[in-house]
Scaffold this motif. Structure first.
Motif, mmCIF file in Angstrom:
data_model
loop_
_atom_site.group_PDB
_atom_site.id
_atom_site.type_symbol
_atom_site.label_atom_id
_atom_site.label_comp_id
_atom_site.label_asym_id
_atom_site.label_seq_id
_atom_site.Cartn_x
_atom_site.Cartn_y
_atom_site.Cartn_z
ATOM 1 N N TYR A 284 -67.946 0.063 -1.196
ATOM 2 C CA TYR A 284 -69.039 0.554 -1.309
ATOM 3 C C TYR A 284 -70.319 0.873 -2.069
ATOM 4 O O TYR A 284 -69.028 1.995 -2.741
ATOM 5 C CB TYR A 284 -70.721 0.441 0.211
ATOM 6 C CG TYR A 284 -70.097 -0.392 0.965
ATOM 7 C CD1 TYR A 284 -70.801 -1.820 1.136
ATOM 8 C CD2 TYR A 284 -68.952 -0.487 1.967
ATOM 9 C CE1 TYR A 284 -70.432 -3.169 2.083
ATOM 10 C CE2 TYR A 284 -68.901 -1.725 3.050
ATOM 11 C CZ TYR A 284 -69.634 -2.934 2.898
ATOM 12 O OH TYR A 284 -69.281 -3.646 4.017
ATOM 13 N N PHE A 285 -70.441 0.359 -2.807
ATOM 14 C CA PHE A 285 -71.191 0.791 -4.466
ATOM 15 C C PHE A 285 -72.335 2.011 -3.285
ATOM 16 O O PHE A 285 -72.979 1.994 -2.263
ATOM 17 C CB PHE A 285 -72.582 0.342 -4.693
ATOM 18 C CG PHE A 285 -71.479 -1.246 -6.167
ATOM 19 C CD1 PHE A 285 -70.151 -1.706 -5.794
ATOM 20 C CD2 PHE A 285 -72.255 -2.500 -6.440
ATOM 21 C CE1 PHE A 285 -69.617 -1.645 -7.056
ATOM 22 C CE2 PHE A 285 -71.716 -3.214 -6.728
ATOM 23 C CZ PHE A 285 -70.051 -2.966 -7.037
ATOM 24 N N PRO A 286 -72.665 3.146 -4.408
ATOM 25 C CA PRO A 286 -73.415 4.323 -3.800
ATOM 26 C C PRO A 286 -74.388 3.858 -3.039
ATOM 27 O O PRO A 286 -75.324 3.262 -4.157
ATOM 28 C CB PRO A 286 -73.113 5.423 -4.990
ATOM 29 C CG PRO A 286 -72.058 5.111 -5.482
ATOM 30 C CD PRO A 286 -71.806 3.262 -5.599
ATOM 31 N N GLY A 287 -75.015 4.089 -2.044
ATOM 32 C CA GLY A 287 -76.437 4.168 -1.472
ATOM 33 C C GLY A 287 -76.018 2.707 -0.582
ATOM 34 O O GLY A 287 -77.433 2.325 0.132
ATOM 35 N N PHE A 288 -75.092 2.109 -0.516
ATOM 36 C CA PHE A 288 -74.705 1.337 0.742
ATOM 37 C C PHE A 288 -73.613 1.386 1.269
ATOM 38 O O PHE A 288 -73.051 2.086 1.168
ATOM 39 C CB PHE A 288 -74.833 0.214 0.201
ATOM 40 C CG PHE A 288 -75.363 -0.771 -1.018
ATOM 41 C CD1 PHE A 288 -76.360 -1.526 -0.829
ATOM 42 C CD2 PHE A 288 -74.947 -0.434 -2.667
ATOM 43 C CE1 PHE A 288 -77.843 -1.660 -1.397
ATOM 44 C CE2 PHE A 288 -76.381 -0.693 -3.018
ATOM 45 C CZ PHE A 288 -77.812 -1.576 -3.286
ATOM 46 N N THR A 289 -73.838 0.690 2.362
ATOM 47 C CA THR A 289 -72.642 0.528 3.954
ATOM 48 C C THR A 289 -72.387 -1.008 4.075
ATOM 49 O O THR A 289 -73.433 -1.505 3.995
ATOM 50 C CB THR A 289 -73.257 1.743 4.566
ATOM 51 O OG1 THR A 289 -74.397 0.836 5.600
ATOM 52 C CG2 THR A 289 -73.499 2.787 4.054
ATOM 53 N N ALA A 290 -71.684 -0.293 5.155
ATOM 54 C CA ALA A 290 -70.699 -2.072 5.549
ATOM 55 C C ALA A 290 -72.413 -3.071 7.031
ATOM 56 O O ALA A 290 -72.564 -3.621 6.837
ATOM 57 C CB ALA A 290 -69.980 -1.968 7.376
ATOM 58 N N ALA A 387 -84.194 -10.270 -0.023
ATOM 59 C CA ALA A 387 -84.690 -9.294 -0.815
ATOM 60 C C ALA A 387 -84.003 -8.370 -1.642
ATOM 61 O O ALA A 387 -84.460 -8.069 -2.868
ATOM 62 C CB ALA A 387 -85.641 -8.534 -0.290
ATOM 63 N N VAL A 388 -82.430 -8.220 -1.936
ATOM 64 C CA VAL A 388 -82.287 -7.202 -2.234
ATOM 65 C C VAL A 388 -81.331 -8.257 -3.428
ATOM 66 O O VAL A 388 -81.300 -7.978 -4.525
ATOM 67 C CB VAL A 388 -81.053 -6.727 -2.179
ATOM 68 C CG1 VAL A 388 -79.814 -5.682 -1.784
ATOM 69 C CG2 VAL A 388 -81.489 -5.984 -0.848
ATOM 70 N N ALA A 389 -80.900 -8.930 -3.311
ATOM 71 C CA ALA A 389 -80.175 -10.468 -3.486
ATOM 72 C C ALA A 389 -79.367 -9.960 -4.554
ATOM 73 O O ALA A 389 -79.280 -10.016 -6.261
ATOM 74 C CB ALA A 389 -81.280 -11.129 -4.381
ATOM 75 N N ARG A 390 -77.806 -9.186 -4.940
ATOM 76 C CA ARG A 390 -77.055 -8.725 -5.118
ATOM 77 C C ARG A 390 -75.296 -8.191 -4.499
ATOM 78 O O ARG A 390 -75.519 -7.972 -3.265
ATOM 79 C CB ARG A 390 -77.355 -7.238 -5.852
ATOM 80 C CG ARG A 390 -77.368 -6.368 -4.893
ATOM 81 C CD ARG A 390 -77.827 -4.573 -5.493
ATOM 82 N NE ARG A 390 -76.548 -4.152 -6.336
ATOM 83 C CZ ARG A 390 -76.296 -3.147 -6.393
ATOM 84 N NH1 ARG A 390 -77.422 -2.217 -6.697
ATOM 85 N NH2 ARG A 390 -75.346 -2.074 -6.603
ATOM 86 N N ILE A 391 -74.782 -7.841 -5.083
ATOM 87 C CA ILE A 391 -73.537 -7.411 -4.715
ATOM 88 C C ILE A 391 -73.522 -5.921 -4.081
ATOM 89 O O ILE A 391 -74.292 -4.841 -5.353
ATOM 90 C CB ILE A 391 -72.144 -7.762 -5.332
ATOM 91 C CG1 ILE A 391 -71.979 -9.444 -5.800
ATOM 92 C CG2 ILE A 391 -70.890 -6.984 -5.663
ATOM 93 C CD1 ILE A 391 -70.924 -9.446 -6.930
ATOM 94 N N ILE A 392 -72.730 -5.346 -3.557
ATOM 95 C CA ILE A 392 -72.722 -4.195 -2.964
ATOM 96 C C ILE A 392 -71.721 -3.248 -2.829
ATOM 97 O O ILE A 392 -71.266 -2.700 -2.339
ATOM 98 C CB ILE A 392 -73.991 -3.625 -1.535
ATOM 99 C CG1 ILE A 392 -72.485 -4.960 -0.425
ATOM 100 C CG2 ILE A 392 -75.240 -4.506 -1.831
ATOM 101 C CD1 ILE A 392 -73.989 -4.465 0.650
ATOM 102 N N GLY A 393 -70.573 -4.428 -3.462
ATOM 103 C CA GLY A 393 -69.569 -3.738 -2.829
ATOM 104 C C GLY A 393 -67.985 -4.091 -3.008
ATOM 105 O O GLY A 393 -68.665 -6.015 -3.445
ATOM 106 N N ALA A 394 -67.194 -4.586 -2.755
ATOM 107 C CA ALA A 394 -66.007 -5.552 -3.113
ATOM 108 C C ALA A 394 -64.894 -5.131 -1.493
ATOM 109 O O ALA A 394 -64.653 -4.123 -1.167
ATOM 110 C CB ALA A 394 -64.983 -5.801 -4.147
#
Length: 426
Positions: A284-290, A387-394
């Motif tokens: 995950y990108f910094p600041g995001f989790t599962a 409301a976030v609407a983005r990729i947060i990881g792979a």
């Protein structure tokens, strides 16, 4: 009537291996798919508005505003829930949509033709970095990007194709694979090759220097995954060639809608077999989790259906860091393991580190059930909040085994009069 599963599956493999998809045009869903009225196509297996995940709700709301059926997100949501909008899988019309993608009648589409097999397919075209429909964004910026694709980018690409002729996507992807892409979660080489192929022709057909600059930046700036929708379209065109082969146990499509994972089998017509969409294991990108992640979503598993993506991880050491794999050795092992559930190898896509062995191709539901090994699907991870609407990881998605079991049971019932051997013997 007796069937030969082995012969049917060999025919499916032959069709997949001889496929030569080429990008031949730009069109719209209205023109190419006959999509009319208040009808929308969505990623994944069939699903009603009431069961859609939040980010697909956002994508539907964006598409409704884009078409002018409702003026605001609130009005769009009300219309979607009213029963006046018809929903169907993009796959049902020979199209594919990435992530929570939704295709409306006026959506610009990439058109790909596989003349070797006599098939065509269409794909939603990405709108570049920033708020995007396919992640659930439905505000002014997402709508403006869709409008620019329709009014500026798609017509320019159409003029390029009229000037230059079709682009051989099979050769393009084979070259990119040799340069380190696996064609699902790493498309850096393929996007660069596409940009190289388009830069000169775009300069020849676009007189407005500001628009030309924007187009070139569209392909190059923070957009290494841009080629994915071309790759998806190519894979779909190839996979359409195996649909309807009697007695065939090869998977013809896999797709996810953020709630369910679905699979269809070449010899079982248009039946979907579904189970719960997976929680993707990855980085995950910094600041995001599962806890922030949406369940697996999108039609991009058509890449694995065609023998690329997770099937071709050995070709892409760089993708191991993207999807959170432990090592390059693990990537090689993944490709080897995928070979256990496939009918054969595709020589169109050789992998150097495996002594130029082709990618595992033609997922056989019998082998999946017998081994318990399910396809490894490389994928992006979307935030679950629209409301976030983005990729947060792979990461790597592990689909449920149950849909493959259900498909095999259905196949057995459909051929109850025939004694058919296990995959190991056929």
């Amino acid at each position: 009537m007796a069937i030969s599963i082995g012969a049917a599956n060999r025919e499916a493999l032959e069709r997949l291996c001889r496929a030569r998809p080429a990008w031949t045009g730009m069109t719209t869903a209205r023109e190419a798919l006959g999509l009319t009225g208040r009808s929308l196509l969505h990623a994944g297996p069939p699903i009603a508005w009431e069961r859609m995940c939040p980010i697909m709700h956002g994508a539907v709301m964006c598409a409704i505003q884009y078409e002018g059926w409702a003026p605001t997100p609130t009005d769009a949501e009300r219309l979607a829930a009213s029963g006046e909008v018809a929903f169907a899988p993009a796959h049902s019309r020979g199209a594919v949509a990435p992530m929570a993608g939704v295709i409306s009648p006026g959506t610009p589409l990439i058109e790909v033709e596989d003349r070797a097999n006599g098939t065509k397919a269409w794909s939603f075209m990405g709108t570049g970095p920033g708020p995007q429909l396919r992640f659930g964004a439905h505000g002014p910026e997402a709508l403006a990007r869709l409008g620019w694709n329709r009014d500026v980018m798609a017509p320019a690409l159409s003029r390029v194709l009229e000037r230059e002729g079709p682009l051989d996507l099979a050769a393009h992807m084979a070259q990119a694979l040799a340069m380190g892409d696996e064609m699902h979660m790493r498309n850096a080489a393929s996007t660069a090759l596409l940009t190289k192929a388009l830069a000169g022709p775009l300069a020849a057909v676009v007189a407005d220097s500001a628009q030309l600059e924007r187009m070139l930046r569209f392909f190059t700036r923070d957009n290494d995954q841009h080629f994915l929708t071309w790759a998806m379209c190519a894979a779909k065109a190839a996979a359409r060639a195996i649909e309807g082969i009697p007695g065939c146990t090869v998977v013809s499509m896999m797709a996810r809608n953020g709630v369910e994972f679905g699979v269809r089998v070449a010899g079982l017509g248009d039946r979907w077999f579904t189970g719960p969409a997976s929680v993707v294991a990855g980085s995950y990108f910094p600041g995001f989790t599962a806890a922030d992640a949406n369940r697996d979503v999108g039609d991009s598993a058509i890449m694995e259906t065609y023998g690329l993506g997770g099937m071709a991880m050995a070709a892409s050491p760089a993708v191991t860091r993207i999807v959170g794999a432990r090592s390059v050795t693990d990537a090689i092992e993944t490709t080897r393991r995928m070979g256990e559930i496939c009918v054969g190898r595709n020589p169109t896509f050789p992998i150097g580190v495996l002594d130029w062995e082709g990618t595992p191709t033609g997922i056989d539901i019998r082998k999946v059930v017998e081994t318990g090994v399910v396809p490894a699907i490389n994928t992006a991870i979307a935030h679950r909040d629209l409301a976030v609407a983005r990729i947060i990881g792979a990461g790597i998605s592990t689909p449920p085994l149950d849909p493959f079991v259900a498909a095999l049971v259905a196949f057995g019932e459909a051929h109850a009069e025939t004694r058919w051997p296990s995959a190991a013997k056929n």
